[in-house]
Design a protein around this motif. Structure first.
Motif, short mmCIF file in Angstrom:
data_model
loop_
_atom_site.label_atom_id
_atom_site.label_comp_id
_atom_site.label_asym_id
_atom_site.label_seq_id
_atom_site.Cartn_x
_atom_site.Cartn_y
_atom_site.Cartn_z
N HIS A 49 0.84 -1.20 0.00
CA HIS A 49 0.00 0.00 0.00
C HIS A 49 0.87 1.25 0.00
O HIS A 49 0.62 2.19 -0.75
CB HIS A 49 -0.96 -0.02 1.20
CG HIS A 49 -1.93 -1.15 1.10
ND1 HIS A 49 -1.60 -2.41 1.54
CD2 HIS A 49 -3.17 -1.21 0.56
CE1 HIS A 49 -2.63 -3.21 1.28
NE2 HIS A 49 -3.59 -2.51 0.70
N ARG A 50 1.90 1.23 0.81
CA ARG A 50 2.84 2.35 0.82
C ARG A 50 3.68 2.37 -0.45
O ARG A 50 3.86 3.41 -1.07
CB ARG A 50 3.75 2.26 2.03
CG ARG A 50 3.13 2.74 3.30
CD ARG A 50 4.17 2.77 4.38
NE ARG A 50 3.66 3.36 5.59
CZ ARG A 50 4.29 3.26 6.74
NH1 ARG A 50 5.42 2.62 6.83
NH2 ARG A 50 3.77 3.83 7.81
N ALA A 51 4.22 1.21 -0.82
CA ALA A 51 5.11 1.14 -1.99
C ALA A 51 4.40 1.58 -3.26
O ALA A 51 5.03 2.12 -4.17
CB ALA A 51 5.65 -0.28 -2.14
N GLU A 52 3.10 1.35 -3.32
CA GLU A 52 2.33 1.66 -4.52
C GLU A 52 1.40 2.87 -4.33
O GLU A 52 0.48 3.08 -5.12
CB GLU A 52 1.52 0.44 -4.95
CG GLU A 52 2.41 -0.75 -5.28
CD GLU A 52 1.64 -2.04 -5.50
OE1 GLU A 52 0.44 -1.97 -5.84
OE2 GLU A 52 2.25 -3.12 -5.34
N GLY A 53 1.65 3.65 -3.28
CA GLY A 53 0.86 4.86 -3.06
C GLY A 53 -0.64 4.59 -3.02
O GLY A 53 -1.42 5.34 -3.58
N PHE A 54 -1.03 3.51 -2.35
CA PHE A 54 -2.43 3.12 -2.26
C PHE A 54 -3.07 3.04 -3.65
O PHE A 54 -4.17 3.51 -3.88
CB PHE A 54 -3.22 4.06 -1.34
CG PHE A 54 -2.91 3.84 0.12
CD1 PHE A 54 -3.62 2.90 0.85
CD2 PHE A 54 -1.90 4.54 0.75
CE1 PHE A 54 -3.32 2.66 2.19
CE2 PHE A 54 -1.59 4.31 2.08
CZ PHE A 54 -2.30 3.37 2.80
N GLY A 55 -2.35 2.41 -4.56
CA GLY A 55 -2.86 2.15 -5.90
C GLY A 55 -2.48 3.19 -6.94
O GLY A 55 -2.61 2.94 -8.13
N VAL A 56 -1.97 4.34 -6.51
CA VAL A 56 -1.64 5.42 -7.44
C VAL A 56 -0.50 5.02 -8.38
O VAL A 56 -0.53 5.32 -9.57
CB VAL A 56 -1.29 6.73 -6.69
CG1 VAL A 56 -0.77 7.80 -7.64
CG2 VAL A 56 -2.50 7.24 -5.92
#
Length: 166
Positions: A49-56
């Protein structure tokens, strides 16, 4: 001498928690609370979630990169926390990646902490209901974690102490 960090891998829905172009705010708040309380207690946190900016930024990673990264995190973590609440429609969020991670965690005999909507609804997979027969599983209610995230720390501490004792 370097101190060894105890790492907790936090998983849960990403793709199916995206609504109207953004991540479900109530679920995001729960994840942020989980991440923060773990780090405040001194744990390292692995989080897509952090690594992917909550999907961004998910699209910036290939499927291969995500699979290898998450599997490496599972190998390096000491416990797996799966945040798997029911969505507003009363059904569990679809989260295929988390189900795979639960398989990896149970196969590696890692303690699993489920943060779920209690009682566990029939909509949760039978395998999720039965994981406790394979590896230690601790279940916390989402609403209780929202009220007092420190209950997660007590549970993680208990899970890790129990694992060390065996």
């Amino acid at each position: 001498m370097d101190q060894i960090t105890t790492n907790i891998f936090v998983g849960g829905p990403i793709q199916h928690a995206l609504q109207g172009g953004g991540f479900d705010n109530k679920l995001r708040d729960l994840f942020v609370s989980v991440h923060d309380v773990l780090e405040e207690a001194g744990y390292g946190v692995f989080s897509a979630h952090r690594a992917e900016g909550f999907g961004v930024t998910t699209a910036e990673f290939t499927a291969d990169e995500i699979a290898v990264r998450d599997h490496t995190w599972m190998e390096r973590c000491h416990a797996f926390t799966a945040v798997i609440p029911l969505s507003d429609d009363g059904l569990p969020y679809r989260t295929d990646g988390t189900c795979i991670e639960l398989g990896w965690a149970s196969g590696q005999k890692k303690p699993i902490i489920l943060i779920a909507t209690l009682p566990l609804a029939p909509g949760y997979s039978q395998v999720i209901h039965g994981l406790r027969k394979i590896t230690p599983v601790y279940v916390l209610d989402c609403d209780e974690v929202r009220k007092d995230p420190r209950i997660l720390i007590r549970t993680v501490d208990e899970a890790l102490a129990s694992q060390r004792a065996h």
